[in-house]
Design an enzyme around this catalytic site. Structure first.
Site, PDB file in Angstrom:
ATOM      1  N   HIS A   9       0.825  -1.209   0.000  1.00 46.26           N
ATOM      2  CA  HIS A   9       0.000   0.000   0.000  1.00 46.26           C
ATOM      3  C   HIS A   9       0.857   1.256   0.000  1.00 46.26           C
ATOM      4  O   HIS A   9       2.002   1.264   0.454  1.00 46.26           O
ATOM      5  CB  HIS A   9      -0.936   0.010   1.212  1.00 46.26           C
ATOM      6  N   ARG A  60      -6.018   0.792   4.018  1.00 46.82           N
ATOM      7  CA  ARG A  60      -4.882   1.338   3.281  1.00 46.82           C
ATOM      8  C   ARG A  60      -4.507   0.463   2.086  1.00 46.82           C
ATOM      9  O   ARG A  60      -4.064   0.970   1.052  1.00 46.82           O
ATOM     10  CB  ARG A  60      -3.690   1.568   4.211  1.00 46.82           C
ATOM     11  N   GLU A  87      -1.415  -6.903   7.577  1.00 48.10           N
ATOM     12  CA  GLU A  87      -0.086  -6.658   8.115  1.00 48.10           C
ATOM     13  C   GLU A  87       0.184  -7.579   9.307  1.00 48.10           C
ATOM     14  O   GLU A  87      -0.760  -8.121   9.918  1.00 48.10           O
ATOM     15  CB  GLU A  87       0.020  -5.187   8.561  1.00 48.10           C
ATOM     16  N   HIS A 180       0.813  -5.538   2.540  1.00 52.37           N
ATOM     17  CA  HIS A 180       1.569  -4.758   3.518  1.00 52.37           C
ATOM     18  C   HIS A 180       3.038  -5.169   3.550  1.00 52.37           C
ATOM     19  O   HIS A 180       3.416  -6.218   3.012  1.00 52.37           O
ATOM     20  CB  HIS A 180       0.942  -4.947   4.898  1.00 52.37           C
TER      21      HIS A 180
END
Length: 247
Positions: A9, A60, A87, A180
């Protein structure tokens, strides 16, 4: 040639503030929005057409994927979200300023939490409002983490890869994945067969597409970032410096 595009991202608000983020659902910064659109432009210029898209369940990554597909005029591509692309869960460190955390716990301890391959930060308690058990998007998922090491993240990411991606690559679909820094590092370790020491030194830049190409037997034929060398080196260096406990 079978291929998949991986994109971390764009810069998030907490990347900008140098805070531990993990599963906290922060959005992109203005720069992150620009990075996502630039990634879409780079992919469009190279003629990429996607059959399927995937992202984590965090905004995100989702917004990055939306912006990329919008820039490519491919908003029609089917998108799947999966928590296994989230993440790494940073446990009780989530939301803390990295420098302040270092001042409190010492550089050596924070370095272990951040870069120890099988070392997890302090876990959230079940009662903590940040525990994912309180988040409706995960209500049907069992055994949610309250903290994770990179080794833990690798387990869920490779499970997702085997279940969701391998069959599609075998069917010659071209895919894009927005995720991520740590979930993609885990995937890179899996695909490239990197050692624990090698992956701990690997940094994924924000917003730069990473293209993997595969042979018919799904062995890796090659990979490349879609950026010139100087821009790539600068982006990787920035991520490396953000990870430093001296920041």
């Amino acid at each position: 040639m079978k291929q998949i595009v991986l994109v971390r991202h764009g810069q998030s608000v907490w990347n900008l503030q140098n805070r531990f983020t993990g599963w906290v659902d922060v959005d992109l910064s203005e720069r992150g929005i620009s990075e996502a659109r630039a990634a879409g432009k780079a992919l469009a210029e190279r003629g990429f057409r996607f059959d399927q898209a995937a992202s984590s369940m965090l905004k995100r990554a989702i917004r990055t994927l939306w912006l990329i597909l919008d820039e490519m005029d491919q908003m029609y591509v089917p998108v799947e979200t999966d928590w296994r692309l989230n993440e790494r869960h940073y446990g009780a460190l989530q939301g803390l300023d990295k420098k302040e955390t270092t001042d409190r716990h010492g550089e050596k301890q924070v370095l272990k939490w951040r870069r120890g391959y099988a070392v997890s930060p302090p876990a959230l308690t079940r009662e903590d409002d940040q525990h994912p058990a309180h988040d409706l998007r995960y209500r049907e998922i069992n055994n949610l983490p309250a903290t994770e090491s990179l080794a833990d993240t690798l387990v869920r990411v490779t499970q997702w890869w085997d279940e969701q991606i391998v069959p599609r690559l075998e069917n010659n679909q071209t895919l894009i994945v927005a995720a991520h820094g740590n979930s993609l590092r885990a995937l890179v370790k899996h695909l490239d067969g990197l050692s624990e020491d090698e992956i701990m030194q690997y940094n994924v830049p924000t917003g730069i597409p990473l293209v993997y190409r595969f042979n018919d037997d799904l062995t890796v034929a090659g990979s490349e970032y879609l950026a010139d060398q100087s821009a790539l080196e600068a982006a990787v260096s920035e991520v490396k410096n953000q990870a430093s406990t001296h920041q």
